[in-house]
Design a protein around this motif. Structure first.
Motif, PDB file in Angstrom:
ATOM      1  N   CYS A   1      -9.173  -6.016   0.908  1.00 15.01           N
ATOM      2  CA  CYS A   1      -9.436  -4.745   0.235  1.00 15.01           C
ATOM      3  C   CYS A   1      -9.546  -3.593   1.244  1.00 15.01           C
ATOM      4  CB  CYS A   1     -10.711  -4.830  -0.593  1.00 15.01           C
ATOM      5  SG  CYS A   1     -10.714  -6.199  -1.780  1.00 15.01           S
TER       6      CYS A   1
ATOM      7  N   SER B   1     -12.871  -5.629  -9.961  1.00 22.42           N
ATOM      8  CA  SER B   1     -12.030  -4.526 -10.446  1.00 22.42           C
ATOM      9  C   SER B   1     -12.214  -4.322 -11.944  1.00 22.42           C
ATOM     10  CB  SER B   1     -10.558  -4.797 -10.130  1.00 22.42           C
ATOM     11  OG  SER B   1     -10.340  -4.825  -8.728  1.00 22.42           O
TER      12      SER B   1
ATOM     13  N   GLY C   1       0.824  -1.211   0.000  1.00 21.31           N
ATOM     14  CA  GLY C   1       0.000   0.000   0.000  1.00 21.31           C
ATOM     15  C   GLY C   1       0.853   1.253   0.000  1.00 21.31           C
TER      16      GLY C   1
ATOM     17  N   ILE D   1      -4.617   5.159   1.877  1.00 22.81           N
ATOM     18  CA  ILE D   1      -5.155   6.473   2.268  1.00 22.81           C
ATOM     19  C   ILE D   1      -4.200   7.180   3.225  1.00 22.81           C
ATOM     20  CG2 ILE D   1      -6.972   7.593   3.616  1.00 22.81           C
ATOM     21  CD1 ILE D   1      -8.919   5.518   2.365  1.00 22.81           C
TER      22      ILE D   1
ATOM     23  N   TYR E   1      -7.541   4.623  -6.819  1.00 22.81           N
ATOM     24  CA  TYR E   1      -6.954   3.432  -6.199  1.00 22.81           C
ATOM     25  C   TYR E   1      -8.056   2.397  -5.987  1.00 22.81           C
ATOM     26  CZ  TYR E   1      -4.033   0.535  -3.172  1.00 22.81           C
ATOM     27  OH  TYR E   1      -3.305  -0.507  -2.632  1.00 22.81           O
TER      28      TYR E   1
ATOM     29  N   ARG F   1     -17.475   2.871  -1.517  1.00 22.19           N
ATOM     30  CA  ARG F   1     -17.533   1.506  -0.990  1.00 22.19           C
ATOM     31  C   ARG F   1     -18.528   0.666  -1.788  1.00 22.19           C
ATOM     32  NH1 ARG F   1     -16.754   5.137   3.090  1.00 22.19           N
ATOM     33  NH2 ARG F   1     -15.120   4.636   4.616  1.00 22.19           N
TER      34      ARG F   1
ATOM     35  N   THR G   1     -13.395   0.783  -2.442  1.00 19.56           N
ATOM     36  CA  THR G   1     -13.112  -0.327  -1.539  1.00 19.56           C
ATOM     37  C   THR G   1     -14.219  -1.375  -1.541  1.00 19.56           C
ATOM     38  OG1 THR G   1     -11.943   1.218  -0.077  1.00 19.56           O
ATOM     39  CG2 THR G   1     -12.496  -0.939   0.831  1.00 19.56           C
TER      40      THR G   1
ATOM     41  N   GLN H   1     -13.884   8.303  -0.642  1.00 21.65           N
ATOM     42  CA  GLN H   1     -13.729   6.848  -0.610  1.00 21.65           C
ATOM     43  C   GLN H   1     -15.073   6.203  -0.898  1.00 21.65           C
ATOM     44  OE1 GLN H   1     -12.332   5.077   3.052  1.00 21.65           O
ATOM     45  NE2 GLN H   1     -12.057   3.051   2.133  1.00 21.65           N
TER      46      GLN H   1
ATOM     47  N   VAL I   1     -10.531   6.519  -3.717  1.00 25.16           N
ATOM     48  CA  VAL I   1     -10.285   5.127  -3.333  1.00 25.16           C
ATOM     49  C   VAL I   1     -11.605   4.371  -3.366  1.00 25.16           C
ATOM     50  CG1 VAL I   1      -9.472   3.590  -1.504  1.00 25.16           C
ATOM     51  CG2 VAL I   1      -8.324   5.790  -1.880  1.00 25.16           C
TER      52      VAL I   1
ATOM     53  N   SER J   1      -6.860  -0.467   1.407  1.00 22.18           N
ATOM     54  CA  SER J   1      -7.371   0.900   1.242  1.00 22.18           C
ATOM     55  C   SER J   1      -6.917   1.796   2.386  1.00 22.18           C
ATOM     56  CB  SER J   1      -8.911   0.892   1.177  1.00 22.18           C
ATOM     57  OG  SER J   1      -9.366   0.328  -0.010  1.00 22.18           O
ATOM     58  N   ASP J   2      -7.021   1.294   3.599  1.00 24.05           N
ATOM     59  CA  ASP J   2      -6.626   2.082   4.778  1.00 24.05           C
ATOM     60  C   ASP J   2      -5.158   2.483   4.708  1.00 24.05           C
ATOM     61  OD1 ASP J   2      -9.184   1.872   5.774  1.00 24.05           O
ATOM     62  OD2 ASP J   2      -8.723   0.263   7.201  1.00 24.05           O
TER      63      ASP J   2
END
Length: 376
Positions: free
Chosen positions: A177, A232, A150, A185, A224, A200, A170, A198, A168, A181-182
């Motif tokens: 995932c 994806s 990441g 970020i 991202y 979701r 997620t 972000q 982002v 993501s965390d």
């Protein structure tokens, strides 16, 4: 007198039978493999099963381990957490001394909880969520972790792509995932980047219109998307159909199979990976050649490399321990230092993780293109 002699003979027979049973029970070293044969992760899982069969056959052809042949027991987790727990229970009941698996971090976590409680060592080839090995001291991995990949992609976005803003997206159904993501970020912000939003979604979602609308509205420098292959690729397809040309960047959940979902939508998008043939060393090239002499061309070379490293860590530990006792094997795995793997020298740290480099790659028109290697 005859009754006494007969009773003694029965006792001797039972003793011989018991000893014979014990000997036959330890004739082979039972190793479990937990992957998906029939579910959403089956493209990964079936290839891992095939590779591990090959590696164990090679080892048996060379005499096995500590004077014993290796017996592979395969368990289909059906790509689910419940299936992973059931597979782990069946592996324990079958008397395995260790387990190789699983694929997705959420499935590895589910299996790890059972195996840790049973004190059976487990090595995942490619589960990158740091929480997997934190479950306990019997759980290990052969790949880099999400905090590393990441951070690598956040830095690449800022330094190489000159991105200053990001969205982002997620998949909140998958532990892998969410964790990735965390990390991205936090690191992107550290590098003075701005997270605009972000979005979701869930694993089973197929209509990503709300996400696409926000991307169009905010117009980020990069997107991202640390998802798996199918979700994806579907998001990329829908974004491109709406005229969005922004580069998507992702993690090791992406691979060549995405060409089957949408060739045009994925071209130019960039992700982190464990291995690429253009960054190969002598050992990995030799391994690849040997595998392809006996098998069809491999779908994803990194799976062979990571499976080899996981199996090598386990085999070296069994040889060092000179034992089939799971606790003794675990202790030897934890002491792994500078053994030669396909990705280089491998040492296991205090968390059960190896220190590994990552490669950054890009989807070209027909194949994945190597961009650079990033060392820890």
């Amino acid at each position: 007198m005859k009754k006494i002699i007969f009773s003694q003979l029965i006792i001797i027979y039972l003793l011989i039978f018991s000893l014979t049973s014990i000997c036959f029970g330890t004739e082979t070293i039972k190793i479990g493999a937990i992957f998906d044969k029939t579910g959403e992760a089956s493209s990964d899982g079936n290839e891992y099963f095939k590779i591990i069969r090959f590696l164990i056959e090679e080892a048996n052809n060379n005499g096995g381990l500590i004077g014993k042949k290796i017996e592979l027991l395969e368990f289909n987790n059906q790509g689910t957490q419940l299936g992973s727990r059931l597979s782990a229970k069946r592996a324990v009941e079958s008397g395995v001394v260790a387990v190789i698996g699983a694929c997705w971090s959420s499935n590895s976590t589910a299996a790890a909880q059972i195996l840790q409680a049973a004190k059976i060592p487990m090595i995942s080839p490619n589960s990158t969520d740091p929480k997997v090995t934190l479950i306990g001291d019997y759980i290990f991995r052969a790949c880099f972790t999400d905090p590393f990949q990441g951070a690598v992609m956040a830095k690449f976005a800022v330094d190489d792509l000159k991105a200053r803003t990001a969205i982002v997206l997620t998949n909140i159904s998958q532990q892998y995932c969410v964790g990735l993501s965390d990390v991205f970020i936090n690191k992107f912000k550290e590098y003075n980047g701005e997270i605009l939003w972000q979005g979701r979604y869930h694993q089973d979602d197929t209509d990503f219109t709300p996400l696409i609308i926000e991307i169009q509205k905010l117009n980020p420098d990069i997107i991202y998307l640390p998802g798996y292959q199918q979700d994806s690729a579907l998001i990329m397809m829908q974004a491109r159909k709406k005229g969005i040309k922004t580069i998507f960047i992702g993690g090791d959940g992406w691979d060549n199979i995405m060409y089957k979902y949408s060739k045009d939508a994925i071209i130019g998008n960039i992700f982190s990976l464990h291995y690429h043939v253009d960054a190969a060393n002598e050992m990995s090239r030799s391994l690849m050649n040997k595998y392809q002499e006996k098998n069809d061309a491999i779908e994803e070379p990194y799976r062979l490399i990571l499976a080899y490293d996981a199996v090598t860590i386990l085999f070296e530990a069994i040889k060092k321990a000179n034992s089939v006792n799971p606790s003794t094997i675990r202790d030897a795995i934890a002491k792994t230092k500078d053994i030669q793997g396909a990705t280089g020298l491998i040492s296991i740290d205090e968390n059960g993780d190896p220190v590994k480099s990552a490669v950054i790659v890009k989807f070209g028109e027909n194949y994945v293109i190597y961009l650079k290697t990033v060392n820890p």
